[in-house]
Structures are given as C-alpha cells and as structure tokens.
Scaffold this active site. Structure first.
Site, mmCIF file in Angstrom:
data_model
loop_
_atom_site.group_PDB
_atom_site.id
_atom_site.type_symbol
_atom_site.label_atom_id
_atom_site.label_comp_id
_atom_site.label_asym_id
_atom_site.label_seq_id
_atom_site.Cartn_x
_atom_site.Cartn_y
_atom_site.Cartn_z
ATOM 1 N N ASP A 1 0.841 -1.191 0.000
ATOM 2 C CA ASP A 1 0.000 0.000 0.000
ATOM 3 C C ASP A 1 0.875 1.241 0.000
ATOM 4 O O ASP A 1 1.813 1.354 0.798
ATOM 5 C CB ASP A 1 -0.886 -0.013 1.251
ATOM 6 C CG ASP A 1 -2.039 0.986 1.160
ATOM 7 O OD1 ASP A 1 -1.791 2.140 0.754
ATOM 8 O OD2 ASP A 1 -3.166 0.618 1.512
ATOM 9 N N GLU B 1 -0.301 -6.085 -9.904
ATOM 10 C CA GLU B 1 0.617 -5.753 -10.991
ATOM 11 C C GLU B 1 -0.148 -5.532 -12.287
ATOM 12 O O GLU B 1 0.108 -4.557 -13.013
ATOM 13 C CB GLU B 1 1.644 -6.857 -11.173
ATOM 14 C CG GLU B 1 2.614 -6.572 -12.326
ATOM 15 C CD GLU B 1 3.649 -7.669 -12.509
ATOM 16 O OE1 GLU B 1 4.712 -7.376 -13.084
ATOM 17 O OE2 GLU B 1 3.381 -8.812 -12.082
#
Length: 270
Positions: A172, A245
């Site tokens: 994060d 991703e």
C-alpha cells in the site's frame, strides 16, 4: 406554557449539538491515535474487506490446517508448523509480507516444493481464498498468519536468523501517511533481525516514488552497512504476476523490482 415548551425544545437542540461536537472530537482523536505505532490502528476494522459465507466456512474448516496463531508470550514455532524442519536439516524459508489472496505465494510454493513459505496478511477474505487454493492444490509447504507485519515481527517471530528470502510485493502506498508504509525503518530492522546472512529482500511496486523511497531508506546510515543492492532482473523474471501488478500495468504505471542482499558487517571487537 408555550414559552416553557419552546425553552425545552431549544434545550434539547443544544444538547444534541453538544453531543455531536463531542463525537466529532472523539473521531478526530481516534484518527490521530491510529497513527501511533504502539496502538492497534483504527483503520483495521474500517478497511476490512467483506467476507462471504463461503470464505467464513473456508476459514472455519481450513485455518486449523494452514493458519498459524501467536500470542504476546508465545511466538510462532515454525519448526513444528511445517512438520518437516529439524535442527539437523534446515529448510529454506520465505516470508511474504502482504500475501493477499496468495497469488504469488501459491505459485512459488507450487514450483518450490522443497522450500517453506510463510504468508502474512490482515484481510480475512484474502486469507480465506488462499486457504481454499492451498487445499485444492494439495500444497503442504505454505502456512498463513493473520496479523499486522510489525506486530508479527515484534511479537510473533523470535529474533533469530530464520528466513533466507523476504518478499514485499505491491505494498500500500499510504500517500497521506508515509510513516505507515511497509518499507520503513522499524520493519526493515525487524526483517534484518530474522534474516539469514546472504538472504534476499525483494520489493516490487508500481507506485511512483516508492522505489526512490526504498533506495533512500536502505542506503541510509542505519542500513547501508547491512543491506547491499543486487540486480533484480532474474528474480523479476520468475516473479508471478498478480492482480495488483496487472492493474498497475493496465493503468499505464511502470513496475519496478528492487532486490537487496543482507550482508551485515562483522561486529568489531571492543
């Protein structure tokens, strides 16, 4: 009588307004309190993702098999947790911080049956999904912990060389609270205390500026003598793709992998 009634109404309105202001102050206090590293963050419950009945059932039936629990006075015993590691034969062990639903962890565990994998995350929904996948694949070399990574390092794992690889994939960014970023001083210190010499820290991120943040921290006076940057190309090539991703790439962001080897300088004799 009308005057008294009006007066009572005004008094009631004033009391409601006062209660609202008190609640607002308490909420503000909680927000500030959540930033204390010595206090369980207030956002834990607020950011908890919904969990389905199926996921609840998965945790109820599979957590005793794949999940590990520790207390303040009883840290994890990985030797017994994996049922195959003995003092005479040490099995290589990987720690993934923020394993989510286990996309990367599952692929690594499946392709490396002779290695132990420990995944830590806070969100029950992801851990439930990971438990279900571990069961369906029949994998026995992975275990999960539901905890904040800092708490796990502080209380859940003895400060002895345990891991030869630590993975932090797409953490994060914490744009408004950088002190809570996963790659920060106290976390890196805790990892170093539990990393075997020659072990690798692998960080992957698509957040602009985060690679510079990692480089700056690990090249600081506090860590430069213990962590040395190494080429990440080979590890990036075999790192499994994850949803985070793919989302980053689809949004036009660049993914960067950084690897550091733990190579502390020998302590000088007094």
């Amino acid at each position: 009588r009308q005057f008294i009634g009006l007066l009572l109404i005004l008094l009631s309105v004033a009391m409601v307004a006062s209660a609202a202001m008190t609640l607002s102050v308490k909420n503000t206090s909680t927000s500030i309190r959540s930033r204390s590293r010595n206090t369980k963050p207030a956002w834990y419950k607020a950011r908890q993702r919904p969990i389905t009945p199926g996921q609840k059932a998965a945790l109820r039936t599979l957590w005793p098999k794949y999940g590990l629990t520790f207390s303040y006075h009883t840290p994890l015993d990985l030797t017994s947790a994996f049922h195959r590691r003995t003092p005479e034969t040490t099995t290589p062990t990987t720690l993934e911080i923020g394993c989510g639903s286990g996309e990367a962890l599952l692929e690594y565990a499946d392709s490396n049956p002779d290695r132990n994998f420990l995944g830590v995350d806070w969100y029950r929904s992801g851990l439930a999904t990971c438990c279900t996948a571990l069961e369906s694949r029949g994998l026995t070399n992975a275990r999960l912990v539901r905890a904040d990574a800092r708490l796990l390092l502080d209380r859940g794992l003895p400060a002895v060389p345990t891991f030869d690889e630590v993975l932090i994939f797409f953490p994060d960014p914490w744009y408004r609270a950088e002190e809570r970023r996963m790659v920060r001083s106290d976390i890196i210190k805790g990892i170093g205390q539990r990393m075997q010499r020659g072990g690798i820290l692998h960080v992957a991120t698509d957040v602009p500026g985060y690679p510079d943040h990692v480089r700056e921290l690990l090249s600081s006076d506090e860590f430069a003598s213990s962590w040395r940057p190494v080429d990440a190309a080979e590890r990036r090539a075999r790192r499994p793709s994850t949803k985070y991703e793919r989302d980053g790439i689809n949004s036009g962001r660049t993914v960067k992998d950084l690897c550091y080897v733990f190579d502390p300088e020998p302590e000088k004799n007094p």
